[in-house]
Design an enzyme around this catalytic site. Structure first.
Site, short mmCIF file in Angstrom:
data_model
loop_
_atom_site.label_atom_id
_atom_site.label_comp_id
_atom_site.label_asym_id
_atom_site.label_seq_id
_atom_site.Cartn_x
_atom_site.Cartn_y
_atom_site.Cartn_z
N ARG A 49 0.80 -1.23 0.00
CA ARG A 49 0.00 0.00 0.00
C ARG A 49 0.83 1.28 0.00
O ARG A 49 0.40 2.31 -0.46
CB ARG A 49 -0.95 0.00 1.19
N VAL A 89 -4.74 -4.36 -2.31
CA VAL A 89 -5.24 -5.60 -2.92
C VAL A 89 -6.76 -5.72 -2.90
O VAL A 89 -7.34 -6.51 -3.63
CB VAL A 89 -4.62 -6.87 -2.27
N ASP A 180 6.19 -24.63 2.07
CA ASP A 180 6.53 -25.07 3.42
C ASP A 180 8.04 -25.01 3.41
O ASP A 180 8.70 -25.88 2.84
CB ASP A 180 6.04 -26.51 3.65
N HIS A 181 8.60 -23.95 3.99
CA HIS A 181 10.03 -23.72 3.75
C HIS A 181 10.91 -24.82 4.33
O HIS A 181 12.05 -24.98 3.91
CB HIS A 181 10.46 -22.32 4.21
N HIS A 243 4.93 -28.43 8.93
CA HIS A 243 6.33 -28.88 8.88
C HIS A 243 6.51 -30.30 9.42
O HIS A 243 7.14 -31.14 8.78
CB HIS A 243 7.22 -27.93 9.68
N LYS A 348 18.17 -24.43 20.21
CA LYS A 348 17.54 -24.33 18.89
C LYS A 348 18.09 -25.46 18.04
O LYS A 348 19.30 -25.55 17.82
CB LYS A 348 17.91 -22.98 18.27
P1 NAD Z 1 4.47 -8.18 6.98
O1 NAD Z 1 3.37 -7.69 7.86
O2 NAD Z 1 5.86 -7.78 7.29
O3 NAD Z 1 4.16 -7.74 5.48
C1 NAD Z 1 2.86 -7.69 4.95
C2 NAD Z 1 2.88 -6.96 3.63
O4 NAD Z 1 1.53 -6.86 3.15
C3 NAD Z 1 3.41 -5.52 3.71
O5 NAD Z 1 4.17 -5.28 2.53
C4 NAD Z 1 2.12 -4.68 3.70
O6 NAD Z 1 2.30 -3.39 3.19
C5 NAD Z 1 1.27 -5.50 2.76
N1 NAD Z 1 -0.18 -5.22 2.88
C6 NAD Z 1 -0.97 -5.33 3.97
N2 NAD Z 1 -2.24 -5.00 3.65
C7 NAD Z 1 -2.28 -4.70 2.33
C8 NAD Z 1 -3.30 -4.31 1.40
N3 NAD Z 1 -4.58 -4.18 1.76
N4 NAD Z 1 -2.94 -4.11 0.11
C9 NAD Z 1 -1.66 -4.25 -0.29
N5 NAD Z 1 -0.66 -4.61 0.54
C10 NAD Z 1 -0.96 -4.82 1.83
O7 NAD Z 1 4.30 -9.76 6.93
P2 NAD Z 1 5.44 -10.86 6.61
O8 NAD Z 1 6.14 -11.21 7.87
O9 NAD Z 1 6.25 -10.42 5.47
O10 NAD Z 1 4.55 -12.14 6.24
C11 NAD Z 1 3.87 -12.27 5.00
C12 NAD Z 1 3.30 -13.68 4.89
O11 NAD Z 1 4.35 -14.62 4.96
C13 NAD Z 1 2.33 -14.06 6.01
O12 NAD Z 1 1.37 -14.93 5.48
C14 NAD Z 1 3.22 -14.83 6.98
O13 NAD Z 1 2.47 -15.75 7.77
C15 NAD Z 1 4.12 -15.54 6.02
N6 NAD Z 1 5.42 -15.93 6.59
C16 NAD Z 1 6.32 -14.98 6.97
C17 NAD Z 1 7.55 -15.37 7.46
C18 NAD Z 1 8.59 -14.35 7.85
O14 NAD Z 1 9.74 -14.76 8.12
N7 NAD Z 1 8.27 -13.07 7.89
C19 NAD Z 1 7.87 -16.74 7.58
C20 NAD Z 1 6.92 -17.69 7.19
C21 NAD Z 1 5.70 -17.27 6.68
#
Ligand code: NAD
Length: 489
Positions: A49, A89, A180-181, A243, A348
């Protein structure tokens, strides 16, 4: 050995300003660039956004590569392929602009209409994004359309089904890559090689020779700033459903007739179908849950889970799970698969320990105990395998001593095993879904987990029941000791 084949595609990252994109996705794409998998014909659109410019976005991308820059591969040159599109989005208008930019980049970089959409955002947006990609014509292009989605894939079977249905309206199952990393980790992928390329291992891989199998995914960190997410999830949904059950299915599956995606999946699904269903009161016999309380770790006083931000002070959410899983088929009948995972544990580590049965009798004296053979697969932070054996103690007499035969990635083969995300993005660009979760696996896993979650939601546990910096509640030790075993540490 992986053939270096240049990938030609437009990669659109939804959530381009987020943590995952910055910490994992941009560095992984850069690694693919330095290895020649991405060269001239690729472009990346980051969307979120915030009203960023292309220049500002590129600066952020370059920043995310600090410390991993490689000579001859300028981060600025790599970042010049990145474009930013401010995009909500949920707003249809945004997709029109995004579509125009996508078509423009497709021409400019000669991308042959190949598109990869990476949803690095909160899961509640996944369905909306997928249906917009369909309705606004993003997937009617000449090349491939593939969708990578992050966990969590639902929070139970019903919500996972709903999400899946909304994705399937826009994408075929073969175009959906559920990440699933753990499946991208080097030593998880090594399980198939250890099993199927070594006759001494595969011939012993059954209930005649194996006493029990243990899978441990332990973390030292607490919930940190993810309290809101974790309250809804807990360790069972966050770690076991995906996992751990994926790892168990790779360990337990029958040898596939070929190492193709379809054949491996088929065998994993059969393994998951063989899992003994645990429900009702049995959940308390086979599963243990825990929640960490305050404690001292490395001389630092740490708060308990209930004191973390955005956590209910009376929370019933588990931060630890241990379980005994039984796989009711010919190969595994009677062999417990013990699993455990938790936060704020003593160390860990992600590891698998295969404990082999002892020799039928001890020829070395009743007061001279023989340790059993154990094959340990170290997944992280160490990567390698260790085989625990007994040998003769040098010198007079016939005394024995335990020794470890070690293979560590850090010794013979160098340390630079690629990041899980790098491998998985490359697999997706290649159209290889072997190390992604198929819907059949996801639905079977939720079906299994839902029964445990239901039993737990009906009763309140005496939380907290383990101290930060320990290996979980004492009931987890009892789960294993009542069968005559011990956790392998
Ligand atoms: P985050 O909150 O850091 O990032 C979310 C992103 O979505 C941001 O860029 C935000 O600006 C954008 N966003 C939110 N609402 C929006 C909208 N209405 N329109 C457009 N953009 C919008 O989250 P993250 O940690 O990067 O995680 C993202 C996904 O990955 C999640 O599903 C999380 O569960 C998964 N995940 C993250 C990690 C990690 O290491 N961060 C690991 C495993 C899984």
């Amino acid at each position: 050995m992986t053939e270096v084949k240049e990938q030609v595609a437009l990669i659109t990252i939804f959530g381009g300003t987020g943590d995952l994109a910055n910490r994992k996705l941009y560095p992984s794409l850069y690694h693919l660039f330095t290895k020649g998998f991405l060269k001239e014909n690729f472009a990346v659109i980051g969307t979120a956004r915030r009203p960023w410019t292309n220049d500002f976005f590129r600066e952020k991308v370059v920043e995310s590569l600090k410390g991993i820059e490689k000579e001859g591969f300028e981060p600025e040159e790599f970042a010049s392929h990145f474009y930013y599109q401010s995009h909500d989005v949920t707003n249809r208008e945004s997709y029109v602009e995004l579509k125009n930019l996508s078509d423009e980049l497709d021409k400019k970089y000669e991308l042959q209409g190949n598109r990869l959409f990476y949803l690095a955002m909160a899961p509640n947006f996944f369905g909306t994004i997928a249906s917009r990609l369909k309705s606004e014509g993003f997937v009617d292009n000449a090349g491939f359309s593939r969708l990578i989605i992050e966990k969590p894939f639902g929070r139970d079977l019903a919500s996972a089904e709903e999400l899946n249905e909304s994705l399937r309206q826009a994408f075929d199952e073969s175009e959906i890559y559920r990440i699933d990393h753990y499946l991208g980790k080097e030593m998880i992928q090594n399980i198939s090689v250890i099993r199927f390329a070594n006759s001494i291992i595969e011939s012993l891989w059954n209930n005649r020779y194996i006493d029990n199998v243990q899978v441990t995914l332990s973390e030292t960190l607490g919930v940190e700033d993810r309290g809101r997410y974790y309250e809804e999830s807990g360790a069972l949904r966050d770690m076991v459903q995906n996992h751990i059950l994926q790892i168990v299915s790779l360990l337990a599956m029958e040898p596939p007739i070929k190492l193709t995606t379809q054949e491996i999946r088929h065998e994993k699904v059969r393994a998951l179908r063989s899992l003994r269903v645990i429900e009702g009161d049995d959940v308390y016999k086979y599963f243990v849950r825990g929640q960490y309380g305050p404690g001292t770790v490395d001389g630092k006083e740490l708060l308990g889970y209930r004191q973390a931000d955005n956590v209910n002070p009376d929370s019933n959410t588990e931060t630890f799970v241990a379980a005994k899983l039984m796989i009711d088929n010919f190969r595994w009948s009677g062999v417990p698969f013990y699993i455990r995972t938790g936060k704020r544990l003593a160390k860990k580590a992600t590891q698998i320990a295969i404990q082999f049965k002892n020799v039928p009798m001890n020829l070395f004296g009743s007061n001279h105990s023989l340790g059993g053979n154990v094959l340990v697969i170290h997944i992280q932070p160490d990567e390698g395998i260790t085989l625990h054996m007994n040998v003769k103690k040098p010198g007079q007499g016939m005394l024995t001593m335990p020794v470890n035969l070690n293979y560590a990635h850090s010794s013979p083969d160098g340390m630079n095993t690629p990041e899980a995300y790098e491998k998985l993005i490359q697999d997706c660009l290649n159209g290889d879904a072997t190390y992604f979760s198929h819907w059949d696996e996801v639905s079977l896993s939720w079906n299994f987990i839902d029964k445990v979650a239901t039993a737990w939601s009906n009763t309140k546990e005496h939380f907290p029941n383990y101290t930060s910096g320990t290996m979980g509640p004492k009931e987890a030790d009892e789960l294993v000791s009542q069968d005559g075993f011990k956790w392998f540490d």
